[in-house]
Design a protein around this motif. Structure first.
Motif, PDB file in Angstrom:
ATOM      1  N   LEU A 103       8.109  -8.391   8.086  1.00 48.90           N
ATOM      2  CA  LEU A 103       8.480  -7.031   8.497  1.00 48.90           C
ATOM      3  C   LEU A 103       7.583  -5.984   7.848  1.00 48.90           C
ATOM      4  CD1 LEU A 103      12.381  -7.303   8.367  1.00 48.90           C
ATOM      5  CD2 LEU A 103      10.907  -7.365  10.385  1.00 48.90           C
ATOM      6  N   VAL A 104       7.250  -6.192   6.584  1.00 52.01           N
ATOM      7  CA  VAL A 104       6.391  -5.244   5.871  1.00 52.01           C
ATOM      8  C   VAL A 104       5.004  -5.197   6.506  1.00 52.01           C
ATOM      9  CG1 VAL A 104       5.114  -4.963   3.716  1.00 52.01           C
ATOM     10  CG2 VAL A 104       7.582  -5.265   3.660  1.00 52.01           C
ATOM     11  N   LEU A 105       4.448  -6.344   6.852  1.00 50.57           N
ATOM     12  CA  LEU A 105       3.114  -6.377   7.461  1.00 50.57           C
ATOM     13  C   LEU A 105       3.119  -5.680   8.820  1.00 50.57           C
ATOM     14  CD1 LEU A 105       1.954 -10.009   6.574  1.00 50.57           C
ATOM     15  CD2 LEU A 105       1.186  -7.871   5.532  1.00 50.57           C
ATOM     16  N   VAL A 106       4.136  -5.956   9.627  1.00 55.29           N
ATOM     17  CA  VAL A 106       4.197  -5.351  10.959  1.00 55.29           C
ATOM     18  C   VAL A 106       4.409  -3.837  10.863  1.00 55.29           C
ATOM     19  CG1 VAL A 106       5.491  -5.264  13.121  1.00 55.29           C
ATOM     20  CG2 VAL A 106       5.006  -7.467  12.034  1.00 55.29           C
ATOM     21  N   LEU A 107       5.398  -3.422  10.077  1.00 55.46           N
ATOM     22  CA  LEU A 107       5.680  -1.991   9.955  1.00 55.46           C
ATOM     23  C   LEU A 107       4.522  -1.261   9.283  1.00 55.46           C
ATOM     24  CD1 LEU A 107       7.684   0.292  10.362  1.00 55.46           C
ATOM     25  CD2 LEU A 107       8.758  -0.319   8.184  1.00 55.46           C
ATOM     26  N   GLY A 108       3.935  -1.872   8.272  1.00 53.29           N
ATOM     27  CA  GLY A 108       2.793  -1.252   7.603  1.00 53.29           C
ATOM     28  C   GLY A 108       1.617  -1.060   8.543  1.00 53.29           C
ATOM     29  N   MET A 109       1.363  -2.060   9.395  1.00 50.21           N
ATOM     30  CA  MET A 109       0.284  -1.933  10.370  1.00 50.21           C
ATOM     31  C   MET A 109       0.545  -0.803  11.357  1.00 50.21           C
ATOM     32  SD  MET A 109      -2.599  -2.914  11.639  1.00 50.21           S
ATOM     33  CE  MET A 109      -2.965  -4.540  10.968  1.00 50.21           C
ATOM     34  N   LEU A 110       1.778  -0.696  11.841  1.00 45.40           N
ATOM     35  CA  LEU A 110       2.112   0.369  12.792  1.00 45.40           C
ATOM     36  C   LEU A 110       1.957   1.751  12.165  1.00 45.40           C
ATOM     37  CD1 LEU A 110       5.261  -1.188  14.522  1.00 45.40           C
ATOM     38  CD2 LEU A 110       2.929  -1.061  15.409  1.00 45.40           C
ATOM     39  N   ILE A 111       2.394   1.884  10.921  1.00 43.40           N
ATOM     40  CA  ILE A 111       2.266   3.180  10.241  1.00 43.40           C
ATOM     41  C   ILE A 111       0.799   3.520  10.011  1.00 43.40           C
ATOM     42  CG2 ILE A 111       2.791   4.431   8.114  1.00 43.40           C
ATOM     43  CD1 ILE A 111       5.339   2.737   7.914  1.00 43.40           C
ATOM     44  N   ALA A 112      -0.001   2.535   9.631  1.00 43.58           N
ATOM     45  CA  ALA A 112      -1.428   2.778   9.408  1.00 43.58           C
ATOM     46  C   ALA A 112      -2.125   3.192  10.689  1.00 43.58           C
ATOM     47  CB  ALA A 112      -2.084   1.515   8.832  1.00 43.58           C
ATOM     48  N   ILE A 113      -1.781   2.537  11.793  1.00 47.38           N
ATOM     49  CA  ILE A 113      -2.371   2.918  13.085  1.00 47.38           C
ATOM     50  C   ILE A 113      -1.957   4.337  13.451  1.00 47.38           C
ATOM     51  CG2 ILE A 113      -2.356   2.417  15.557  1.00 47.38           C
ATOM     52  CD1 ILE A 113      -2.104  -0.539  14.856  1.00 47.38           C
ATOM     53  N   ALA A 129       3.959   9.854   9.749  1.00 51.37           N
ATOM     54  CA  ALA A 129       3.508   8.649   9.056  1.00 51.37           C
ATOM     55  C   ALA A 129       3.071   8.967   7.632  1.00 51.37           C
ATOM     56  CB  ALA A 129       2.350   8.007   9.829  1.00 51.37           C
ATOM     57  N   ALA A 130       2.379  10.096   7.454  1.00 51.19           N
ATOM     58  CA  ALA A 130       1.960  10.489   6.105  1.00 51.19           C
ATOM     59  C   ALA A 130       3.165  10.833   5.237  1.00 51.19           C
ATOM     60  CB  ALA A 130       1.001  11.683   6.187  1.00 51.19           C
ATOM     61  N   ALA A 131       4.154  11.506   5.812  1.00 51.40           N
ATOM     62  CA  ALA A 131       5.360  11.842   5.049  1.00 51.40           C
ATOM     63  C   ALA A 131       6.109  10.580   4.636  1.00 51.40           C
ATOM     64  CB  ALA A 131       6.260  12.751   5.880  1.00 51.40           C
ATOM     65  N   TYR A 132       6.156   9.607   5.523  1.00 47.30           N
ATOM     66  CA  TYR A 132       6.830   8.334   5.205  1.00 47.30           C
ATOM     67  C   TYR A 132       6.154   7.646   4.018  1.00 47.30           C
ATOM     68  CZ  TYR A 132       8.582   3.575   5.831  1.00 47.30           C
ATOM     69  OH  TYR A 132       9.152   2.349   5.623  1.00 47.30           O
ATOM     70  N   THR A 133       4.849   7.515   4.075  1.00 47.23           N
ATOM     71  CA  THR A 133       4.140   6.826   2.989  1.00 47.23           C
ATOM     72  C   THR A 133       4.238   7.603   1.686  1.00 47.23           C
ATOM     73  OG1 THR A 133       2.065   7.880   3.699  1.00 47.23           O
ATOM     74  CG2 THR A 133       2.531   5.687   4.561  1.00 47.23           C
ATOM     75  N   SER A 177       6.414  -1.398   2.886  1.00 48.08           N
ATOM     76  CA  SER A 177       5.658  -1.051   4.085  1.00 48.08           C
ATOM     77  C   SER A 177       4.817   0.209   3.861  1.00 48.08           C
ATOM     78  CB  SER A 177       6.602  -0.851   5.263  1.00 48.08           C
ATOM     79  OG  SER A 177       7.519   0.195   4.996  1.00 48.08           O
ATOM     80  N   ALA A 178       5.296   1.103   2.992  1.00 48.44           N
ATOM     81  CA  ALA A 178       4.499   2.299   2.686  1.00 48.44           C
ATOM     82  C   ALA A 178       3.232   1.926   1.931  1.00 48.44           C
ATOM     83  CB  ALA A 178       5.336   3.281   1.864  1.00 48.44           C
ATOM     84  N   TYR A 179       3.343   1.005   0.979  1.00 49.92           N
ATOM     85  CA  TYR A 179       2.158   0.566   0.243  1.00 49.92           C
ATOM     86  C   TYR A 179       1.194  -0.203   1.145  1.00 49.92           C
ATOM     87  CZ  TYR A 179       4.413   1.844  -4.171  1.00 49.92           C
ATOM     88  OH  TYR A 179       4.993   2.533  -5.200  1.00 49.92           O
ATOM     89  N   VAL A 180       1.741  -1.099   1.948  1.00 52.17           N
ATOM     90  CA  VAL A 180       0.894  -1.906   2.824  1.00 52.17           C
ATOM     91  C   VAL A 180       0.232  -1.034   3.883  1.00 52.17           C
ATOM     92  CG1 VAL A 180       0.963  -3.732   4.568  1.00 52.17           C
ATOM     93  CG2 VAL A 180       2.132  -4.037   2.393  1.00 52.17           C
ATOM     94  N   ALA A 181       0.925   0.012   4.344  1.00 51.81           N
ATOM     95  CA  ALA A 181       0.331   0.914   5.324  1.00 51.81           C
ATOM     96  C   ALA A 181      -0.930   1.563   4.779  1.00 51.81           C
ATOM     97  CB  ALA A 181       1.352   1.981   5.732  1.00 51.81           C
ATOM     98  N   GLU A 182      -0.902   1.957   3.520  1.00 54.48           N
ATOM     99  CA  GLU A 182      -2.093   2.556   2.915  1.00 54.48           C
ATOM    100  C   GLU A 182      -3.219   1.545   2.767  1.00 54.48           C
ATOM    101  OE1 GLU A 182      -2.577   6.123   1.863  1.00 54.48           O
ATOM    102  OE2 GLU A 182      -1.302   5.745   3.589  1.00 54.48           O
ATOM    103  N   VAL A 183      -2.875   0.292   2.508  1.00 52.45           N
ATOM    104  CA  VAL A 183      -3.895  -0.749   2.438  1.00 52.45           C
ATOM    105  C   VAL A 183      -4.553  -0.938   3.801  1.00 52.45           C
ATOM    106  CG1 VAL A 183      -4.295  -3.212   2.025  1.00 52.45           C
ATOM    107  CG2 VAL A 183      -2.780  -1.933   0.520  1.00 52.45           C
ATOM    108  N   PHE A 184      -3.748  -1.019   4.841  1.00 56.82           N
ATOM    109  CA  PHE A 184      -4.294  -1.159   6.195  1.00 56.82           C
ATOM    110  C   PHE A 184      -5.110   0.074   6.587  1.00 56.82           C
ATOM    111  CE2 PHE A 184      -0.839  -4.354   7.302  1.00 56.82           C
ATOM    112  CZ  PHE A 184      -1.729  -5.402   7.433  1.00 56.82           C
ATOM    113  N   ARG A 185      -4.624   1.248   6.235  1.00 52.05           N
ATOM    114  CA  ARG A 185      -5.358   2.478   6.590  1.00 52.05           C
ATOM    115  C   ARG A 185      -6.723   2.512   5.923  1.00 52.05           C
ATOM    116  NH1 ARG A 185      -5.977   7.895   4.835  1.00 52.05           N
ATOM    117  NH2 ARG A 185      -4.867   7.411   2.900  1.00 52.05           N
ATOM    118  N   ALA A 186      -6.766   2.097   4.653  1.00 50.96           N
ATOM    119  CA  ALA A 186      -8.054   2.046   3.965  1.00 50.96           C
ATOM    120  C   ALA A 186      -9.004   1.068   4.649  1.00 50.96           C
ATOM    121  CB  ALA A 186      -7.848   1.650   2.503  1.00 50.96           C
ATOM    122  N   GLY A 187      -8.458  -0.065   5.112  1.00 49.61           N
ATOM    123  CA  GLY A 187      -9.299  -1.020   5.821  1.00 49.61           C
ATOM    124  C   GLY A 187      -9.801  -0.475   7.138  1.00 49.61           C
TER     125      GLY A 187
END
Length: 300
Positions: A103-113, A129-133, A177-187
């Motif tokens: 769930l964290v990977l999926v939600l994090g990816m959606l937030i990063a996108i 999305a920025a407010a969530y993270t 998911s907030a932490y993982v979203a930032e990782v995906f966004r950086a990528g």
């Protein structure tokens, strides 16, 4: 004509490398020297580790409070009693890791996108999305767990679960998911814009360019930090015990509260360490492998 054994061996190719290369004596000597240095370094490291371990052991066992500490934290009887119950509770932690991890990977990816969508029309989505993270990265996990586990049941909403396991997993998913979203966004942002432009020039839509060109490169580059987040998630699944869920930590706490002995906590800690080490070593291996590929100019 008599052919000697040496001549017949040379004619048949015995003792000669197939590529015709014969290492020089100087190179062989260097290889022997390297092997000798490696053996010496291994021996020194082993000796140094042994000496350090002996010194630490002597310091601990000769401390004034060691007998009482040994009785309170390292009692074999309570360790044997706690171990099977801790293992039984650990199954809950493993299930939380597997379900929350997906769930964290999926939600994090959606937030990063959502945070990287171009154009003014997607501005509200980027802000949300920025407010969530920002919110869930700033909110301590323990407070998030307390709010979700105890606050949601207090609302008495119809159809909303009050199961501490589900609520604790929800809190873990929201935070990580907030932490993982930032990782995906950086990528995603690390992929050069020319990659997207090249994909568009080949006739791909923005969605296709993101799916087939940008995301594969972004995810591949961010594998090590993603694995590190999963290692942290694996340890933090023990925090769901604050809501009453009987996981490994709670199982140890029940025995400790009854016996007034803290050995079960040590058992639970060692079980989590044993569970975490393989994933940590796998993360180190993946990181080292990608570093070697990057140094050799390979693809990431």
């Amino acid at each position: 004509m008599t052919v000697t054994k040496e001549e017949s061996g040379e004619a048949s190719g015995e003792g000669v490398p197939h590529d015709g290369y014969v290492p020089s004596e100087r190179r062989l000597e260097r290889e022997r020297h390297k092997r000798a240095r490696a053996r010496r370094a291994t021996a020194i490291a082993a000796l140094s580790t042994l000496v350090t371990g002996v010194v630490l052991y002597l310091v601990v066992v000769n401390a004034p409070g060691w007998p009482r500490t040994e009785e309170t934290f390292f009692d074999g009887q309570y360790a044997r009693e706690a171990f099977p119950k801790v293992l039984q509770g650990l199954w809950l932690n493993v299930r939380l890791l597997l379900i929350c991890g997906v769930l964290v990977l999926v939600l994090g990816m959606l937030i990063a996108i959502a945070r990287t969508l171009p154009g003014p029309v997607f501005f509200p989505l980027r802000v949300l999305a920025a407010a969530y993270t920002d919110f869930f990265r700033g909110l301590p996990l323990i407070i998030n767990l307390l709010i979700v586990v105890f606050g949601v049941p207090a609302l008495r909403l119809q159809g909303v679960t009050v199961d501490p396991v589900l609520l604790g997993g929800t809190a873990l998913t929201l935070t990580y998911s907030a932490y993982v979203a930032e990782v995906f966004r950086a990528g995603i942002e690390s992929v050069h814009p020319s990659q997207r432009a090249a994909a568009r020039s080949l006739g791909l839509t923005n969605r296709q360019a993101l799916r087939y060109v940008v995301l594969p490169q972004a995810v591949r580059r961010q594998v090590p930090p993603l694995l590190n987040d999963l290692v942290s998630l694996q340890k933090d699944t023990g925090l769901v015990s604050i809501g009453g869920a009987v996981d490994a930590v709670r199982a140890a706490d029940i025995i400790a509260q009854r016996s007034l002995n803290y050995t079960p906590y040590i058992v639970a800690g060692l079980v989590f360490v044993a569970l975490t080490i393989p994933m940590t070593r796998f993360t180190d291996w993946v990181t080292a492998r990608m570093d070697r590929q990057r140094a050799q100019g390979g693809s990431l």
